[in-house]
Write an enzyme that holds these catalytic residues in place. Structure first.
Site, mmCIF file in Angstrom:
data_model
loop_
_atom_site.group_PDB
_atom_site.id
_atom_site.type_symbol
_atom_site.label_atom_id
_atom_site.label_comp_id
_atom_site.label_asym_id
_atom_site.label_seq_id
_atom_site.Cartn_x
_atom_site.Cartn_y
_atom_site.Cartn_z
ATOM 1 N N TYR A 123 40.427 39.977 31.129
ATOM 2 C CA TYR A 123 39.458 40.998 31.491
ATOM 3 C C TYR A 123 39.852 42.428 31.132
ATOM 4 O O TYR A 123 39.030 43.334 31.215
ATOM 5 C CB TYR A 123 39.123 40.881 32.987
ATOM 6 C CG TYR A 123 38.400 39.585 33.274
ATOM 7 C CD1 TYR A 123 37.042 39.473 33.026
ATOM 8 C CD2 TYR A 123 39.090 38.463 33.729
ATOM 9 C CE1 TYR A 123 36.371 38.288 33.254
ATOM 10 C CE2 TYR A 123 38.438 37.262 33.951
ATOM 11 C CZ TYR A 123 37.075 37.177 33.714
ATOM 12 O OH TYR A 123 36.417 35.994 33.916
ATOM 13 N N PHE A 409 35.873 35.982 46.142
ATOM 14 C CA PHE A 409 34.442 35.768 45.974
ATOM 15 C C PHE A 409 34.216 35.059 44.655
ATOM 16 O O PHE A 409 33.387 35.252 43.918
ATOM 17 C CB PHE A 409 33.667 37.086 46.082
ATOM 18 C CG PHE A 409 34.197 38.199 45.227
ATOM 19 C CD1 PHE A 409 33.775 38.355 43.911
ATOM 20 C CD2 PHE A 409 35.130 39.116 45.725
ATOM 21 C CE1 PHE A 409 34.260 39.375 43.115
ATOM 22 C CE2 PHE A 409 35.608 40.150 44.932
ATOM 23 C CZ PHE A 409 35.168 40.275 43.620
#
Length: 409
Positions: A123, A409
């Site tokens: 990322y 999450f």
């Protein structure tokens, strides 16, 4: 790329989610877990890459609000459920999903995107920087003792179930969100994530239990934990597995830690995720025997540099011009003047000479105050163009409380 990228149709959720499950090993989730994630999925914020009638890529986002230094909670896209089928790698699918997603986040007016990464090296090229860390540890309670502060005995404890204590625990959590950067303000439905406890995921431990800390009848803390029983030849050798712990003050936290470290028939306390500045580290008599290890957790991406930097406060006055590199989101490129202090901040475009040069990835890493600009400069990732600017900005960006993400999450 011949695949089609489109917003998720709720009717296609099962096919879409099956691609994600396969990418993470192909082990089916428990029915209750799968049902909850289906309910929490925001289809309008979820993308699928399709090769004909076959889904080959997934990416989603949750609508979050994230606490930042100064106590504000800032809109943030919680990037999640990202995968590409092994048959369709190296075709630009991930890049196209990341670009589309960040454009959508910008359109929605959210200055931040955040994620946790199963493979962190992916990322950085999309502008995400590691902004928070967590501590894992194993307290050897046969050799380590706790020294608790005076007044701890004034806290009473009550064992119950996570379900029965849900409202009290959520009330405690909600009061703590603005006190520590990096915490997610829970939206309706997210409180149920803490109740997920599939037997297949327990690794030999008991169902989760809850202990509440109370003062004068008011709940001031809680801990979710499980017991993993074990017997060796000398005797009991079980473990207390800590899933969550939160207290409104040091006495509440100390009472909870003392309880967890004294559960009968156990020899260790396994801590899976705690802040790097957590107080228990100063209560134990020998931290070395707790074997603390550090792990990066939350990645932060500034989607709108000006709005993001203006949304937090700064612990010391700053007046600095950043030269920002952001090839993936070119609207952020260029010079930004940040002025601010503990009361507020402003960040606007400028033609003034730059004081510091860096990429948006380094701004994301430093944003929550847990990674210093000085340390990034030591790695050659930040360049000081005006003498003194690096120290000024690094001190201002810091946080007296380490940022921390309590749950994934």
């Amino acid at each position: 790329m011949t695949t089609e990228l489109r917003v998720l149709d709720p009717a296609e959720w099962d096919d879409w989610y099956a691609v994600l499950e396969l990418a993470f090993g192909g082990v089916p989730e428990a029915d209750e877990e799968r049902a909850l994630w289906r309910e929490l999925t925001e289809p309008e914020r979820s993308l699928g890459a399709w090769d004909g009638d076959r889904c080959v890529g997934t990416a989603g986002a949750f609508t979050f609000r994230l606490s930042v230094p100064g106590g504000n909670v800032v809109p943030a896209a919680g990037v999640t459920m990202v995968s590409v089928a092994g048959t369709h790698r190296r075709r630009g699918i991930l890049t196209s999903m990341m670009r589309r997603q960040l454009e959508d986040v910008r359109r929605l007016g959210e200055p931040l995107a955040v994620l946790t990464a199963s493979e962190p090296e992916i990322y950085g090229r999309f502008g995400y920087g590691v902004a928070t860390h967590t501590v894992r540890a194993v307290i050897d309670t046969t050799r380590v003792r706790l020294t608790v502060p005076e007044g701890t005995d004034g806290i009473s404890l009550r064992v119950t179930t996570p379900a029965d204590a849900l409202a009290d625990a959520e009330a405690v959590y909600a009061r703590l969100v603005t006190a520590r950067p990096g915490m997610v303000e829970r939206r309706p439905g997210w409180e149920r994530v803490a109740l997920l406890d599939p037997p297949a995921d327990r690794d030999g431990a008991s169902p989760r239990q809850c202990v509440l800390a109370e003062r004068d009848g008011e709940v001031v803390g809680y801990a979710h934990y499980a017991i993993r029983p074990k017997w060796s030849w000398p005797g009991p050798d079980g473990a207390v597995v800590v899933h969550q712990l939160a207290g409104l003050d040091p006495l509440a936290e100390a009472a909870l830690w003392r309880y967890l470290c004294s559960v009968d028939l156990t020899a260790r306390v396994e801590i899976h995720s705690r802040p790097v500045d957590d107080g228990w580290q100063h209560l134990v008599t020998d931290l070395r025997r707790c074997e603390p290890t550090l792990r990066p957790v939350l990645f932060v991406r500034l989607v709108d540099v000006g709005a993001a930097l203006a949304a937090r406060t700064y612990q010391a006055p700053v007046d600095v011009v950043f030269e920002v590199e952001d090839a993936f989101c070119p609207w952020n490129e260029g010079r930004w003047r940040l002025t601010g202090d503990a009361k507020g901040a402003e960040c606007v475009r400028t033609e003034d000479a730059a004081d510091l040069a860096l990429s948006v990835r380094e701004l994301g890493a430093a944003y929550l105050g847990g990674v210093s600009l000085v340390s990034l400069a030591a790695a050659g990732l930040v360049r000081e163009l005006r003498e003194g600017a690096l120290t000024e900005a690094s001190v201002g960006f810091g946080s007296p409380v380490a940022p921390w993400l309590p749950h994934g999450f």
